[in-house]
Motif scaffolding. Sequence first.
Motif, short mmCIF file in Angstrom:
data_model
loop_
_atom_site.label_atom_id
_atom_site.label_comp_id
_atom_site.label_asym_id
_atom_site.label_seq_id
_atom_site.Cartn_x
_atom_site.Cartn_y
_atom_site.Cartn_z
N LYS A 74 12.46 -32.18 -18.44
CA LYS A 74 13.06 -31.07 -17.68
C LYS A 74 13.64 -30.02 -18.61
CE LYS A 74 14.35 -33.34 -13.39
NZ LYS A 74 15.40 -34.13 -12.78
N PHE A 97 2.32 -22.69 -9.90
CA PHE A 97 2.04 -24.13 -9.95
C PHE A 97 2.88 -24.82 -11.03
CE2 PHE A 97 -0.45 -27.47 -12.17
CZ PHE A 97 -0.29 -28.46 -11.23
N VAL A 98 2.88 -24.22 -12.22
CA VAL A 98 3.65 -24.82 -13.32
C VAL A 98 5.13 -24.87 -12.93
CG1 VAL A 98 4.30 -24.64 -15.74
CG2 VAL A 98 1.99 -24.06 -15.04
N GLY A 99 5.61 -23.78 -12.31
CA GLY A 99 7.01 -23.76 -11.87
C GLY A 99 7.32 -24.91 -10.94
N ARG A 100 6.38 -25.17 -10.02
CA ARG A 100 6.61 -26.26 -9.06
C ARG A 100 6.69 -27.62 -9.76
NH1 ARG A 100 3.82 -23.29 -5.14
NH2 ARG A 100 1.79 -24.00 -5.87
N ILE A 101 5.73 -27.89 -10.64
CA ILE A 101 5.78 -29.22 -11.27
C ILE A 101 6.88 -29.32 -12.32
CG2 ILE A 101 3.38 -29.87 -10.79
CD1 ILE A 101 2.77 -29.28 -13.73
N LYS A 102 7.39 -28.17 -12.77
CA LYS A 102 8.50 -28.22 -13.74
C LYS A 102 9.84 -28.27 -13.02
CE LYS A 102 6.08 -27.51 -17.63
NZ LYS A 102 6.06 -28.37 -18.81
N VAL A 104 11.20 -26.01 -10.71
CA VAL A 104 11.92 -24.78 -10.36
C VAL A 104 12.16 -24.81 -8.84
CG1 VAL A 104 11.80 -22.26 -10.30
CG2 VAL A 104 10.85 -23.50 -12.24
N PRO A 105 13.39 -24.61 -8.40
CA PRO A 105 13.66 -24.64 -6.94
C PRO A 105 12.80 -23.63 -6.20
CG PRO A 105 15.70 -24.56 -8.18
CD PRO A 105 14.61 -24.36 -9.17
#
Lengths: 332, 258
Positions: A74, A97-102, A104-105
């Motif tokens: 994280k 997509f990357v934001g979601r799996i990383k 990011v709210p």
Amino acid sequence: MIEVENLTKRYGPTLAVSDVSFQVQKGEILGFLGPNGAGKTTTMRIITGFLSPTAGRVRVAGIDVAESPIEAKKRLGYLPENPPVYTDMTVNEYLAFVGRIKGVPRGELKKRVTEVSEKCAVADVQHRQIGKLSKGYRQRVGLAQALIHNPEVLILDEPTAGLDPKQIIETRELIKGLAGQHTVILSTHILPEVSKTCQRVVVISKGTVVAMGAPDELTARLQGYGSVLVTVEGPAPDIIGKLQVLPGVNLVEQVESSGTRVTLEVHTEKNQEVRADLARTIVESGWGLIELKSSGMSLEDIFLKLTTKDLGEEVAAHEALPAGGIEAESVN
Amino acid sequence: MRNILAVAGKELRAYFHSPIAYLVMAVYAVLCGFFFYSFTATYVVQTFRMQAMGGMGMPNMTINDYVIRPLFEGVLSIVLLLVIPLITMRLYAEEKRSGTIELLLTSPVTDFQIIVGKFLGALMLFGTMIVITFAFISTLFIYGNPSAKPLIAQAVGLFLFGASLLALGMWISTFTKNQIIAAVVSFAAFLLIYVLNWVTAYSSGTISHVLSYLSLTTHFDGFAKGVVDLKDLVYYVSVIVLGIFLTARSVEALKGRV
């Protein structure tokens, strides 16, 4: 912020990384320097948790990467050597997509995507398919991806590879701008990059750390192998004889001579300042002092010296023969 | 759950952004359609012939037994042997080739979430194929009166059969960067477990019983007949779990954590 302790990685019988230890302070940019195949990528992959080490441990922000990988990840942003992009997605889709799996709210996702696209100058291609973008854009999309969750630690594997000179400068500025809020490790085999962007350098060769320190510090530490170039008007053998015996001088070699002028290279001992002594001796002996300059080693020399150690020692042994003096005599 | 859905959505989008989804659906629709047409036409011809002969001493021919059941029995499962590798080949091979595996494995998501996400994405594409199958079958309701009950078992059977192949195909895809290799190896492996029950034809020992039990076909017959047997249900669920477990092991190995 990042603690790497006695890291070792074996691929079967090959030792890729051997007993590597270093630390990176918060807000620092650490350059990871080494020739291709030195173990830079392997070390970075272990830090990011992509590979697990054979021995040793890595802590990111105090969290053990092997013990709690999710918590550590994280806090990590990672740009591998080849930007990990899905070529069939548009830039926006990909970053979302990357934001979601990383993690990011959901509410912040759109804002973050816009922020990083602007920061990495990919906002103008946000609706284009990544597969149709140039290498430079892809690299910056990769960088934007690493930044999307605003990680404390950034691991960048050759971030400027494949960029044109203008983009390289922009990317360097961008990375420099990240220092302070982010802790950065970047790897490179390009030397100017290190002296221009990094506060500290770890030089790695054949899987082991061969040197560590600030770029200036490294230069200074190896200055001992460096030398002073002096051009004098006068009889070469006498000059060499006189300079050779000065304290702190290891060896005097003739580099070139034209007429009555000789250029000598004075090899000095580590951290010895001999320039004042040299100048005094020459002037007091009644010769003409034309030029006197310290030929400090560039980072490039140091790099070569460190990473091709065997070769370096061979050359040094050869140079240590009293050839300098004899040669100087035979010339005159 | 959010991570699983994010990965599943990504997979599904990747299928529909590339020609794969359309190719797979088209291949399936053509083959399934042809088989369906053949069975229906045969049925129609046969029933006319029987009527002409007065139907004396002939068994009662139902659509369920003469069209739908043979469609499932043998035929559709063989089409899946061919089509499922096309769906699973890219799951890991493509991530490995393009280097995006590094992105996935360095993200704060567990391997399990990634694997299940990918599996669900593939399952959703496969779901469209079940829909296509039942679109054909539903036309029978317009012109005839087949029994609807066995269809439920048949749908469940087809779904489990396909899902098992998807899980195994996903596992095979973790071993290579090359999608073609993944597809070929998957097809060969599927074909082999499909025909494992042939051993009962020439051998009758314990080994042949075990091999026959392991065959995917053995357990599909019940569903094709319209019967849901707990034994078969357990078998398919086990294969799916095994496939996911093996994929997880293989992904672990990718990280050098053998």
